[in-house]
Design a protein around this motif. Structure first.
Motif, mmCIF file in Angstrom:
data_model
loop_
_atom_site.group_PDB
_atom_site.id
_atom_site.type_symbol
_atom_site.label_atom_id
_atom_site.label_comp_id
_atom_site.label_asym_id
_atom_site.label_seq_id
_atom_site.Cartn_x
_atom_site.Cartn_y
_atom_site.Cartn_z
ATOM 1 N N ARG A 151 7.447 19.573 2.109
ATOM 2 C CA ARG A 151 6.919 20.735 1.393
ATOM 3 C C ARG A 151 6.436 21.799 2.371
ATOM 4 N N PRO A 152 6.931 23.020 2.256
ATOM 5 C CA PRO A 152 6.463 24.085 3.147
ATOM 6 C C PRO A 152 5.070 24.574 2.747
ATOM 7 N N ASN A 153 4.468 25.353 3.641
ATOM 8 C CA ASN A 153 3.193 26.006 3.364
ATOM 9 C C ASN A 153 3.407 27.504 3.240
ATOM 10 N N PHE A 154 2.650 28.122 2.347
ATOM 11 C CA PHE A 154 2.646 29.577 2.204
ATOM 12 C C PHE A 154 1.326 30.103 2.757
ATOM 13 N N TYR A 155 1.428 31.062 3.682
ATOM 14 C CA TYR A 155 0.248 31.638 4.330
ATOM 15 C C TYR A 155 0.085 33.097 3.943
ATOM 16 N N TYR A 156 -1.184 33.516 3.811
ATOM 17 C CA TYR A 156 -1.520 34.893 3.470
ATOM 18 C C TYR A 156 -2.302 35.491 4.633
ATOM 19 N N HIS A 157 -1.942 36.710 4.999
ATOM 20 C CA HIS A 157 -2.585 37.322 6.157
ATOM 21 C C HIS A 157 -2.427 38.836 6.096
ATOM 22 N N ARG A 158 -3.223 39.516 6.889
ATOM 23 C CA ARG A 158 -3.091 40.971 6.994
ATOM 24 C C ARG A 158 -1.856 41.326 7.810
ATOM 25 N N LYS A 159 -1.299 42.482 7.518
ATOM 26 C CA LYS A 159 -0.079 42.916 8.201
ATOM 27 C C LYS A 159 -0.288 43.034 9.698
ATOM 28 N N ASP A 160 -1.485 43.479 10.117
ATOM 29 C CA ASP A 160 -1.749 43.710 11.534
ATOM 30 C C ASP A 160 -2.289 42.469 12.242
ATOM 31 N N ARG A 161 -2.370 41.332 11.524
ATOM 32 C CA ARG A 161 -2.859 40.098 12.150
ATOM 33 C C ARG A 161 -1.893 38.980 11.802
ATOM 34 N N ARG A 162 -0.885 38.831 12.630
ATOM 35 C CA ARG A 162 0.240 37.950 12.350
ATOM 36 C C ARG A 162 -0.163 36.490 12.188
ATOM 37 N N TRP A 163 -1.188 36.037 12.927
ATOM 38 C CA TRP A 163 -1.546 34.618 12.918
ATOM 39 C C TRP A 163 -2.969 34.387 12.422
ATOM 40 N N SER A 164 -3.505 35.306 11.641
ATOM 41 C CA SER A 164 -4.858 35.155 11.101
ATOM 42 C C SER A 164 -4.770 34.898 9.604
ATOM 43 N N TRP A 165 -4.783 33.629 9.230
ATOM 44 C CA TRP A 165 -4.610 33.278 7.824
ATOM 45 C C TRP A 165 -5.913 33.459 7.060
ATOM 46 N N ASP A 166 -5.855 34.137 5.910
ATOM 47 C CA ASP A 166 -7.040 34.200 5.058
ATOM 48 C C ASP A 166 -6.915 33.292 3.840
ATOM 49 N N SER A 167 -5.720 32.720 3.633
ATOM 50 C CA SER A 167 -5.523 31.743 2.569
ATOM 51 C C SER A 167 -4.232 30.993 2.856
ATOM 52 N N VAL A 168 -4.154 29.757 2.360
ATOM 53 C CA VAL A 168 -2.942 28.963 2.545
ATOM 54 C C VAL A 168 -2.720 28.131 1.286
ATOM 55 N N GLU A 169 -1.462 27.960 0.925
ATOM 56 C CA GLU A 169 -1.095 27.196 -0.273
ATOM 57 C C GLU A 169 -0.014 26.192 0.093
ATOM 58 N N HIS A 170 -0.280 24.908 -0.160
ATOM 59 C CA HIS A 170 0.713 23.856 0.043
ATOM 60 C C HIS A 170 1.677 23.902 -1.141
ATOM 61 N N SER A 171 2.951 24.075 -0.885
ATOM 62 C CA SER A 171 3.908 24.301 -1.964
ATOM 63 C C SER A 171 4.091 23.053 -2.824
ATOM 64 N N SER A 197 -0.203 14.840 3.588
ATOM 65 C CA SER A 197 -0.121 13.422 3.266
ATOM 66 C C SER A 197 0.971 12.777 4.097
ATOM 67 N N GLY A 198 1.204 11.486 3.846
ATOM 68 C CA GLY A 198 2.255 10.777 4.559
ATOM 69 C C GLY A 198 3.533 10.657 3.772
ATOM 70 N N TYR A 199 3.622 11.308 2.643
ATOM 71 C CA TYR A 199 4.826 11.180 1.830
ATOM 72 C C TYR A 199 6.008 11.882 2.489
ATOM 73 N N ILE A 247 0.850 -1.187 0.000
ATOM 74 C CA ILE A 247 0.000 0.000 0.000
ATOM 75 C C ILE A 247 0.881 1.231 0.000
ATOM 76 N N SER A 248 0.364 2.314 -0.525
ATOM 77 C CA SER A 248 1.098 3.577 -0.559
ATOM 78 C C SER A 248 1.073 4.206 0.829
ATOM 79 N N PRO A 249 2.223 4.713 1.324
ATOM 80 C CA PRO A 249 2.268 5.301 2.673
ATOM 81 C C PRO A 249 1.632 6.682 2.703
ATOM 82 N N PHE A 250 0.345 6.697 2.446
ATOM 83 C CA PHE A 250 -0.385 7.958 2.308
ATOM 84 C C PHE A 250 -1.464 8.025 3.361
ATOM 85 N N LEU A 251 -1.443 9.063 4.162
ATOM 86 C CA LEU A 251 -2.466 9.310 5.176
ATOM 87 C C LEU A 251 -3.256 10.537 4.740
ATOM 88 N N HIS A 252 -4.525 10.347 4.477
ATOM 89 C CA HIS A 252 -5.333 11.413 3.902
ATOM 90 C C HIS A 252 -5.856 12.321 5.010
#
Length: 365
Positions: free
Chosen positions: A219-239, A121-123, A99-104
């Motif tokens: 693979r890192p993640n890219f997060y999008y947020h307002r300048k005044d809200r350091r930990w409030s993500w409005d979008s995220v992209e898995h690289s 994933s589990g890759y 089986i593929s070592p993939f955890l969904h």
């Protein structure tokens, strides 16, 4: 015992985890019954760690066939704001082949501003020197781009670099900067907008970032947020780290003879009551420098409403909903694009769709 161990696939996965400005809900799905006819539960071991690798919680949950387990940040007693990651471990026993070592698993990141969703994933990690893309800088000055990087396998720190590709004074520029080191078991968050502040102050546009590690890294993640809200993500992209794929001329000719294309990019168009726009970011030409595309618009029954060639200049952000409205296509629910005949006439090699690095966004109006 050796026979039993030979029939066990060990799976590791992780996902970024937050509490405070952003709440996290992680959904882990048991796909092994559907995919491999494995009819017994999976023992799912989890460890919640801070960004420095400190263990905050650890336990085990049973994941029944076809079931989903939810990890909610509200159920964990950690100080806020919390930024770290959730490790997931499973040993899946199988007797019907490998089986593929993939955890969904998926995660929802919920803040006062938006809800962002990402998958994992589990890759394993990608090799040193991989070029992780999809880090497109938001054009709005009040928004920021942050990257998260995790070191799971290296005893020594990863020393990644960030590469800015942008347009400045009418010319394409490339600028490289050092990112913070990522020690073993640490997760590091770096503000890429701040890292390249000098270039943006001079008017850099159509910008994206590439992250290049000097050691194997997930693979890192890219997060999008307002300048005044350091930990409030409005979008995220898995690289992603694209692998070059070139179709031979004979194969392209064969596809054309049947009216087919090597790839088709579908762009959903939601009805107005959803108040969500689809946006296409054309920030990377690829080696073939594709600019001419054929746009086709369809209604919800699959009937083609429009078939037209369009030229997309480098750096354009195309609001697909506005494009549909400008053509008077009120019933359009899907737009597809493929390279136009002009693109193939002027291109010696047609790349796979991975090399049209454009970003599809559904944005709240």
């Amino acid at each position: 015992m050796p026979l039993v161990l030979d029939r066990v696939t060990r799976i590791f996965s992780y996902i970024d985890f937050f509490k405070g400005e952003t709440a996290t809900q992680v959904y882990v799905h048991n796909i092994f019954e559907r995919a491999y006819k494995i009819h017994f539960p999976v023992a799912l071991r989890f460890v919640l760690r801070s960004d420095t690798g400190a263990v905050m919680a650890a336990s085990q949950r049973l994941l029944g066939p076809g079931h989903t387990v939810v990890f909610d940040s509200a159920d964990f007693d950690v100080s806020e704001p919390f930024a770290g990651y959730l490790e997931l471990h499973a040993d899946v026993r199988h007797f019907n082949g490998e089986i593929s070592p993939f955890l969904h698993l998926n995660a929802d990141y919920i803040s006062a501003d938006a809800m962002a969703t990402v998958h994992s994933s589990g890759y394993g990690p990608w090799p040193a020197g991989s070029e992780f893309c999809r880090g497109l800088f938001p054009p709005e000055p009040e928004r920021r781009l942050t990257v998260s990087m995790y070191n799971h396998v290296n005893a020594e720190p990863i020393r990644p670099k960030a590469i800015l590709r942008a347009t400045l004074d009418g010319e394409r520029i490339v600028v490289t900067r050092d990112l913070p080191a990522v020690p073993h078991r640490h997760m590091v968050f770096a503000d890429l907008t701040a890292l390249f502040a000098a270039q943006f102050a001079r008017g850099a546009t159509a910008a994206d970032a590439i992250v290049v590690p000097d050691k194997p890294m997930h693979r890192p993640n890219f997060y999008y947020h307002r300048k005044d809200r350091r930990w409030s993500w409005d979008s995220v992209e898995h690289s992603a780290a694209p692998v070059e794929t070139v179709l031979p001329a004979a194969r392209r000719a064969q596809l054309r003879a049947h009216g087919l294309h090597p790839w088709v990019a579908p762009l959903p168009v939601l009805p107005p009551e959803y108040e969500l726009d689809t946006k296409l970011y054309f920030f990377e030409e690829g080696p073939t420098q594709l600019h001419d595309f054929r746009f086709r618009a369809y209604d919800d029954q699959g009937a083609c409403l429009l078939d037209v060639d369009e030229t997309i200049p480098f750096g354009r952000i195309l609001n697909v909903n506005e494009w549909v409205g400008a053509h008077g296509l009120a019933t359009c629910r899907m737009v597809t694009l493929v390279p136009s005949d002009r693109s193939e006439e002027h291109t010696s090699e047609l790349q796979s769709r991975l090399h049209l690095v454009c970003r599809l966004l559904l944005e709240k109006k």
